[in-house]
Design a protein around this motif. Structure first.
Motif, PDB file in Angstrom:
ATOM      1  N   ASP A  38       0.870  -1.179   0.000  1.00 34.82           N
ATOM      2  CA  ASP A  38       0.000   0.000   0.000  1.00 34.82           C
ATOM      3  C   ASP A  38       0.904   1.225   0.000  1.00 34.82           C
ATOM      4  O   ASP A  38       1.535   1.534   1.005  1.00 34.82           O
ATOM      5  CB  ASP A  38      -0.903  -0.024   1.229  1.00 34.82           C
ATOM      6  N   PRO A  39       1.006   1.931  -1.137  1.00 39.21           N
ATOM      7  CA  PRO A  39       1.951   3.036  -1.232  1.00 39.21           C
ATOM      8  C   PRO A  39       1.655   4.213  -0.316  1.00 39.21           C
ATOM      9  O   PRO A  39       2.566   4.915   0.091  1.00 39.21           O
ATOM     10  CB  PRO A  39       1.883   3.460  -2.700  1.00 39.21           C
ATOM     11  N   ALA A  40       0.390   4.446   0.016  1.00 38.52           N
ATOM     12  CA  ALA A  40       0.057   5.614   0.842  1.00 38.52           C
ATOM     13  C   ALA A  40       0.773   5.559   2.193  1.00 38.52           C
ATOM     14  O   ALA A  40       1.538   6.459   2.516  1.00 38.52           O
ATOM     15  CB  ALA A  40      -1.441   5.735   1.001  1.00 38.52           C
ATOM     16  N   PRO A  41       0.551   4.527   3.013  1.00 36.67           N
ATOM     17  CA  PRO A  41       1.285   4.492   4.280  1.00 36.67           C
ATOM     18  C   PRO A  41       2.631   3.789   4.157  1.00 36.67           C
ATOM     19  O   PRO A  41       3.390   3.735   5.114  1.00 36.67           O
ATOM     20  CB  PRO A  41       0.343   3.709   5.199  1.00 36.67           C
ATOM     21  N   GLY A  42       2.932   3.225   2.974  1.00 33.73           N
ATOM     22  CA  GLY A  42       4.207   2.548   2.780  1.00 33.73           C
ATOM     23  C   GLY A  42       4.307   1.237   3.531  1.00 33.73           C
ATOM     24  O   GLY A  42       5.380   0.877   4.017  1.00 33.73           O
TER      25      GLY A  42
END
Length: 125
Positions: A38-42
């Motif tokens: 999930d790129p948003a929270p890494g």
């Protein structure tokens, strides 16, 4: 007999109006469970893709419960309790947050093997 029926019907309507009559949790049929980045929270997240029938049922459920908090459970354990801001119509959900290393992978394996049910329910207030 007719008076008894009216009394039961009135009681049922009163319970529904007060929100005391709860619907059963919705069990979702999952077509695919996979851990993704999930790129948003890494961090890692669990992507659940529902079957078409479950996607329609979930869309109806989320549409009817906008503004409420729901519990999403895997194998009887609540894994997240989001507040529904808008209906979820695409037939997919992402589970992310603070999970122990490997926990999302184990959940994906259990769901894929049919060893863990995925359910949603309106959170008791």
């Amino acid at each position: 007999m007719r008076a008894l029926f009216r009394l039961i019907a009135a009681a049922a309507i009163a319970l529904l109006a007060c929100g005391l009559a709860m619907a059963e949790p919705l069990t979702l049929a999952i077509a695919k469970a996979v851990v993704v980045h999930d790129p948003a929270p890494g961090q890692a997240a669990l992507n659940l893709k529902m079957t078409p029938d479950s996607a329609r049922a979930f869309a109806t459920f989320t549409t009817a419960n906008v503004g409420k908090t729901i519990d999403l459970s895997v194998g009887g354990s609540v894994v997240m309790s989001p507040r529904l801001i808008e209906p979820i119509l695409g037939g997919e959900v992402m589970i992310s947050g603070r999970f122990a290393k490997g926990e999302l992978r184990r959940l994906a394996e259990r769901i894929s093997a049919g060893k863990a049910k995925v359910t949603v329910d309106v959170k008791a207030q």
